[in-house]
Write an enzyme that holds these catalytic residues in place. Structure first.
Site, PDB file in Angstrom:
ATOM      1  N   GLY A   8      38.856  43.223  47.630  1.00  0.00           N
ATOM      2  CA  GLY A   8      38.985  44.678  47.607  1.00  0.00           C
ATOM      3  C   GLY A   8      37.902  45.243  48.496  1.00  0.00           C
ATOM      4  O   GLY A   8      36.776  45.419  48.056  1.00  0.00           O
ATOM      5  N   LYS A  27      23.231  48.672  49.901  1.00  0.00           N
ATOM      6  CA  LYS A  27      22.991  49.423  48.662  1.00  0.00           C
ATOM      7  C   LYS A  27      21.519  49.480  48.244  1.00  0.00           C
ATOM      8  O   LYS A  27      21.206  49.441  47.054  1.00  0.00           O
ATOM      9  CB  LYS A  27      23.875  48.863  47.552  1.00  0.00           C
ATOM     10  CG  LYS A  27      25.369  48.955  47.889  1.00  0.00           C
ATOM     11  CD  LYS A  27      26.265  48.555  46.767  1.00  0.00           C
ATOM     12  CE  LYS A  27      26.627  49.726  45.862  1.00  0.00           C
ATOM     13  NZ  LYS A  27      27.788  49.441  45.003  1.00  0.00           N
ATOM     14  N   THR A  68      40.269  45.189  40.317  1.00  0.00           N
ATOM     15  CA  THR A  68      40.687  45.154  38.912  1.00  0.00           C
ATOM     16  C   THR A  68      40.077  46.274  38.083  1.00  0.00           C
ATOM     17  O   THR A  68      40.479  46.466  36.935  1.00  0.00           O
ATOM     18  CB  THR A  68      40.268  43.809  38.274  1.00  0.00           C
ATOM     19  OG1 THR A  68      38.840  43.690  38.395  1.00  0.00           O
ATOM     20  CG2 THR A  68      40.933  42.638  38.957  1.00  0.00           C
ATOM     21  N   LYS A  72      31.054  44.280  52.302  1.00  0.00           N
ATOM     22  CA  LYS A  72      31.487  43.721  53.602  1.00  0.00           C
ATOM     23  C   LYS A  72      32.432  44.665  54.330  1.00  0.00           C
ATOM     24  O   LYS A  72      32.395  44.763  55.548  1.00  0.00           O
ATOM     25  CB  LYS A  72      32.185  42.365  53.407  1.00  0.00           C
ATOM     26  CG  LYS A  72      31.306  41.311  52.780  1.00  0.00           C
ATOM     27  CD  LYS A  72      32.071  40.046  52.511  1.00  0.00           C
ATOM     28  CE  LYS A  72      33.076  40.150  51.403  1.00  0.00           C
ATOM     29  NZ  LYS A  72      32.522  40.224  50.043  1.00  0.00           N
ATOM     30  N   THR A 100      36.280  31.072  43.379  1.00  0.00           N
ATOM     31  CA  THR A 100      37.663  31.326  43.761  1.00  0.00           C
ATOM     32  C   THR A 100      38.214  30.005  44.317  1.00  0.00           C
ATOM     33  O   THR A 100      37.560  28.958  44.212  1.00  0.00           O
ATOM     34  CB  THR A 100      37.757  32.517  44.755  1.00  0.00           C
ATOM     35  OG1 THR A 100      39.136  32.846  44.917  1.00  0.00           O
ATOM     36  CG2 THR A 100      37.110  32.228  46.103  1.00  0.00           C
ATOM     37  N   ASP A 132      31.609  41.559  46.568  1.00  0.00           N
ATOM     38  CA  ASP A 132      31.354  42.995  46.410  1.00  0.00           C
ATOM     39  C   ASP A 132      30.018  43.417  47.008  1.00  0.00           C
ATOM     40  O   ASP A 132      29.371  44.344  46.521  1.00  0.00           O
ATOM     41  CB  ASP A 132      31.408  43.395  44.919  1.00  0.00           C
ATOM     42  CG  ASP A 132      32.666  42.863  44.257  1.00  0.00           C
ATOM     43  OD1 ASP A 132      33.740  43.069  44.843  1.00  0.00           O
ATOM     44  OD2 ASP A 132      32.570  42.223  43.201  1.00  0.00           O
ATOM     45  N   ARG A 170      37.274  46.203  36.743  1.00  0.00           N
ATOM     46  CA  ARG A 170      36.389  45.650  35.703  1.00  0.00           C
ATOM     47  C   ARG A 170      34.932  46.022  35.978  1.00  0.00           C
ATOM     48  O   ARG A 170      34.496  46.026  37.132  1.00  0.00           O
ATOM     49  CB  ARG A 170      36.470  44.115  35.687  1.00  0.00           C
ATOM     50  CG  ARG A 170      37.787  43.583  35.182  1.00  0.00           C
ATOM     51  CD  ARG A 170      37.800  42.080  35.176  1.00  0.00           C
ATOM     52  NE  ARG A 170      37.852  41.523  36.525  1.00  0.00           N
ATOM     53  CZ  ARG A 170      37.820  40.223  36.807  1.00  0.00           C
ATOM     54  NH1 ARG A 170      37.707  39.348  35.822  1.00  0.00           N
ATOM     55  NH2 ARG A 170      37.892  39.796  38.038  1.00  0.00           N
ATOM     56  N   PRO A 171      34.145  46.291  34.913  1.00  0.00           N
ATOM     57  CA  PRO A 171      32.720  46.532  35.141  1.00  0.00           C
ATOM     58  C   PRO A 171      32.071  45.253  35.661  1.00  0.00           C
ATOM     59  O   PRO A 171      32.392  44.160  35.199  1.00  0.00           O
ATOM     60  CB  PRO A 171      32.172  46.882  33.749  1.00  0.00           C
ATOM     61  CG  PRO A 171      33.240  46.543  32.776  1.00  0.00           C
ATOM     62  CD  PRO A 171      34.529  46.407  33.509  1.00  0.00           C
ATOM     63  N   THR A 210      36.151  48.033  50.417  1.00  0.00           N
ATOM     64  CA  THR A 210      36.116  49.496  50.340  1.00  0.00           C
ATOM     65  C   THR A 210      35.443  50.084  51.577  1.00  0.00           C
ATOM     66  O   THR A 210      34.370  49.644  51.967  1.00  0.00           O
ATOM     67  CB  THR A 210      35.341  49.931  49.075  1.00  0.00           C
ATOM     68  OG1 THR A 210      35.919  49.259  47.954  1.00  0.00           O
ATOM     69  CG2 THR A 210      35.393  51.433  48.871  1.00  0.00           C
ATOM     70  N   THR A 251      41.071  37.340  39.013  1.00  0.00           N
ATOM     71  CA  THR A 251      41.619  38.675  39.264  1.00  0.00           C
ATOM     72  C   THR A 251      43.099  38.752  38.866  1.00  0.00           C
ATOM     73  O   THR A 251      43.690  39.823  38.923  1.00  0.00           O
ATOM     74  CB  THR A 251      41.504  39.038  40.756  1.00  0.00           C
ATOM     75  OG1 THR A 251      42.237  38.072  41.509  1.00  0.00           O
ATOM     76  CG2 THR A 251      40.054  39.060  41.204  1.00  0.00           C
ATOM     77  N   VAL A 306      22.237  52.526  53.009  1.00  0.00           N
ATOM     78  CA  VAL A 306      21.543  53.516  52.171  1.00  0.00           C
ATOM     79  C   VAL A 306      22.526  54.495  51.506  1.00  0.00           C
ATOM     80  O   VAL A 306      22.123  55.531  50.979  1.00  0.00           O
ATOM     81  CB  VAL A 306      20.473  54.289  52.985  1.00  0.00           C
ATOM     82  CG1 VAL A 306      19.335  53.374  53.392  1.00  0.00           C
ATOM     83  CG2 VAL A 306      21.085  54.973  54.210  1.00  0.00           C
TER      84      VAL A 306
HETATM   85  P1  IMP Z   1      40.370  34.505  41.691  1.00  0.00           P
HETATM   86  O1  IMP Z   1      39.874  34.512  43.079  1.00  0.00           O
HETATM   87  O2  IMP Z   1      41.253  35.672  41.352  1.00  0.00           O
HETATM   88  O3  IMP Z   1      40.985  33.182  41.311  1.00  0.00           O
HETATM   89  O4  IMP Z   1      39.101  34.673  40.705  1.00  0.00           O
HETATM   90  C1  IMP Z   1      38.109  33.668  40.575  1.00  0.00           C
HETATM   91  C2  IMP Z   1      36.732  34.301  40.389  1.00  0.00           C
HETATM   92  O5  IMP Z   1      36.341  34.941  41.592  1.00  0.00           O
HETATM   93  C3  IMP Z   1      36.677  35.363  39.290  1.00  0.00           C
HETATM   94  O6  IMP Z   1      35.396  35.314  38.679  1.00  0.00           O
HETATM   95  C4  IMP Z   1      36.830  36.662  40.077  1.00  0.00           C
HETATM   96  O7  IMP Z   1      36.247  37.756  39.385  1.00  0.00           O
HETATM   97  C5  IMP Z   1      36.058  36.316  41.342  1.00  0.00           C
HETATM   98  N1  IMP Z   1      36.531  37.083  42.510  1.00  0.00           N
HETATM   99  C6  IMP Z   1      37.663  36.907  43.219  1.00  0.00           C
HETATM  100  N2  IMP Z   1      37.757  37.786  44.228  1.00  0.00           N
HETATM  101  C7  IMP Z   1      36.652  38.536  44.170  1.00  0.00           C
HETATM  102  C8  IMP Z   1      36.150  39.602  44.977  1.00  0.00           C
HETATM  103  O8  IMP Z   1      36.747  40.033  45.965  1.00  0.00           O
HETATM  104  N3  IMP Z   1      34.958  40.127  44.605  1.00  0.00           N
HETATM  105  C9  IMP Z   1      34.247  39.654  43.538  1.00  0.00           C
HETATM  106  N4  IMP Z   1      34.673  38.648  42.767  1.00  0.00           N
HETATM  107  C10 IMP Z   1      35.859  38.097  43.078  1.00  0.00           C
END
Ligand code: IMP
Length: 433
Positions: A40, A331, A301, A16, A239, A13, A303-304, A42, A129, A414
Site C-alpha cells: 500500500g 517521518k 488493511t 517508499k 511475506t 510502511d 490495521r493499527p 501512499t 494481509t 519531515v
Molecule cells: P502477506 O504478505 O499478506 O502474506 O503478509 C505476511 C506478513 O507481511 C504480515 O505480517 C503482513 O502484515 C506483512 N506485510 C505484507 N505486506 C506488507 C506491507 O506492504 N507493509 C507492511 N507489512 C506488510
C-alpha cells in the site's frame, strides 16, 4: 542516468511510495518487481491522497513508463479497480502501464486459502494481509500457477482454471470446511479483466532489456521491506517474496549488473503490522503516542501498526543483504515533542550483548534491546527545507543513526506531502546539487 533500487529496510510502511514519487521525476521508467496487492504505497500530492497497491508510484507523473514485472503476483480485480480509480482522477493509465505476461495471477481461491489458512494447526499465525500472496507464490513455486500470458488462449485458460478450481475446491471443502467456489463466474470475470488489461500486457523482459540497451534509466520500486524477505527476514513471520535487492533482478529480468545503486528507506522509528518478533516494540502510552502522531494504520488493511524505537541492529542487517548505498530517513517529524529518544545499538541475549541479527525468530523473541539515549526536540519541523532548518537535537539524532548504520542519510522526511523532504547536499543519491 544510472538505475536505482528503492527498498524498505524495516518491516514495511517506511514511506517508499512518497520517495519513489519524488525520484521518479528523474527516471524514464519505474518498475515494481515483487509482492502484490499486499503493498500500500501512499503518495500525497497537494493534500490529495493516493494509495497504490499494484501500479508503480511513478504513474502519478505524466508520461512515465511504469512496469509491473514478472515477479509480482497480480490480483486482477485490484489492478482493474486501481486503473479505474486513477482514470477517474485524471491520470492516463493505459498508455503509461505495462504488465508482464510472465507475472502470476492471484485468484479468489488464493485469497480464501490465505484467510482460512493463517494460523491453522501446524502453521504459526502470521497476520497476513489476506491478499492471497502466500498461496499464489506457493502455486508458482510448485509449478501450479497460472500466468497472465495464459489468459489470452481461452481454451487453454478454461481447461487450466477448471482443473485448478476443482483441486482447490477439494482442499477448501475437505480441509477447511468451506464452501466450494463456482468455476464459471470466476472464469467469466477473469476473461473480462484480461480483456481490460490486454493493451498493457507484453513480454516486459524483452521490453526492459531493450530499454536498458538504449540507455534508459530505471527506478526499481520495492514493496514490503527487507525484514519481511522470505530468506533474510524474520521467517516465518515474513511475506512470500524476495523483498531485498536480489528480488529486483529476478522480478524484472534485468541482470543484477543493471542495478547501479540502492537507496534504503528507513523510518526514524520502527513499525510492524502482523505477527512476529519486534525487539524495540513499545507497549502502552509510548507506542500509542507514536501510532497517533505517525498515523500508523495499515494502508491496505487499516490495521493499527505496532510501534517502537529505531533498531539499528535490524537495519544494519538489512543494509548488508541489500547492498545499500544511502538511506532515506522518513517521518522524522513524528518524533517531535519526545523528551528522550532511544536507538537500539545491540541485543542482550543470554547475558551477552550481540550485534548480529539472529536467523531464528524464536531467538529474536528473546533478545532485550540495548539503547543509546538522545535528547529530543519540541519544535515542529514540517516546514524545514534544509538540514540547517532542523533543531540541533534532530540533526544529532540523524547523525547518531548514520554512525550506527555506517551509511549516509541522503534525505530526511519531515511530513507526508511531496514537498516535505530535505535532500542533503553532498550525499549523492538524492541531492540535486
Ligand atoms: P502477506 O504478505 O499478506 O502474506 O503478509 C505476511 C506478513 O507481511 C504480515 O505480517 C503482513 O502484515 C506483512 N506485510 C505484507 N505486506 C506488507 C506491507 O506492504 N507493509 C507492511 N507489512 C506488510
Amino acid at each position: 542516468m544510472s538505475n536505482v533500487c528503492v527498498l524498505g529496510l524495516q518491516w514495511g510502511d517506511e514511506g517508499k511510495g512518497k520517495l519513489v514519487d519524488i525520484l521518479s521525476e528523474e527516471f524514464d521508467l519505474v518498475l515494481r518487481y515483487q509482492g502484490g496487492g499486499n503493498a500500500g504505497h501512499t503518495v500525497v500530492i497537494g493534500g490529495e491522497k493516493f494509495v497504490l497497491h499494484l501500479i508503480p508510484s511513478g504513474i502519478l507523473r505524466p508520461g512515465k513508463q511504469c512496469v509491473i514485472g514478472n515477479g509480482v503476483v497480480i490480483d486482477l480485480e485490484t489492478l482493474v479497480e486501481e486503473m479505474d480509480d486513477l482514470l477517474r482522477r485524471g491520470f492516463e493509465v493505459t498508455s503509461q502501464l505495462l504488465v508482464s505476461d510472465r507475472a502470476h495471477v492471484v485468484f479468489p481461491y488464493h485469497k480464501l486459502l490465505d484467510r482460512l489458512g493463517d494460523g491453522l494447526t501446524g502453521k504459526p499465525r502470521l497476520g497476513t494481509t489476506g491478499r492471497g500472496i502466500g498461496p499464489c507464490y506457493a502455486d508458482k513455486m510448485s509449478r501450479e500457477g497460472i500466468r497472465i500470458g495464459e489468459l489470452y488462449d481461452r481454451s487453454h485458460f478454461r481447461q487450466r482454471l477448471e482443473e485448478v478450481v476443482d483441486l482447490k475446491n477439494r482442499l477448501l471443502t475437505a480441509v477447511y470446511g468451506a464452501q466450494s467456489l463456482k468455476f464459471e463466474p470466476m472464469y467469466e470475470a477473469y476473461c473480462g479483466y484480461a480483456e481490460r488489461i490486454e493493451p498493457c500486457v507484453c513480454d516486459t523482459v524483452e521490453f526492459l532489456n531493450r530499454q536498458a540497451a538504449e540507455g534508459k534509466s530505471m527506478l526499481f520500486e520495492g514493496a514490503q521491506a527487507a525484514l519481511l524477505d522470505i530468506d533474510f527476514g524474520t521467517y516465518p513471520y515474513t511475506t512470500s517474496s524476495n523483498t531485498t535487492t536480489c528480488g529486483a533482478s529476478a522480478g524484472t529480468g534485468l541482470s543484477p549488473r543493471q542495478i547501479d545503486s540502492v537507496i534504503g528507506v528507513a523510518k526514524a522509528y520502527t513499525t510492524r503490522v502482523g505477527e512476529g518478533p519486534f525487539p524495540t516494540e513499545l507497549h502502552g502510552p509510548e507506542g500509542d503516542r507514536l501510532r497517533e502522531q505517525g498515523d500508523e494504520y495499515g494502508a491496505t488493511t487499516g490495521r493499527p501498526r505496532r510501534c517502537g524505537w529505531f533498531d539499528a541492529v535490524a537495519v544494519r542487517h538489512a543494509i548488508r543483504v541489500c547492498g545499500v548505498d544511502s538511506i532515506a530517513l522518513t517521518k522524522l517529524d513524528v518524533l517531535g515533542g519526545q523528551e528522550k529518544l532511544h536507538a537500539c545499538t545491540g541485543y542482550r541475549l543470554d547475558g551477552n550483548v550481540v550485534g548480529r541479527f539472529p536467523a531464528d525468530a524464536r531467538e529474536l523473541e528473546r533478545v532485550e534491546p540495548v539503547y543509546e539515549t538522545l535528547d529530543g526536540w519540541e519544535e515542529d519541523i514540517g516546514d524545514a527545507q534544509c538540514a540547517e532548518d532542523l533543531p540541533t537535537n534532530a540533526m544529532v539524532y540523524v547523525e547518531a543513526l548514520e554512525d550506527l548504520l555506517g551509511v549516509p542519510v541522503s534525505s530526511i522526511g519531515v511530513g507526508s506531502d511531496r514537498e516535505q523532504i530535505i535532500r542533503r547536499s553532498g550525499v549523492n543519491a538524492l541531492s540535486k546539487s
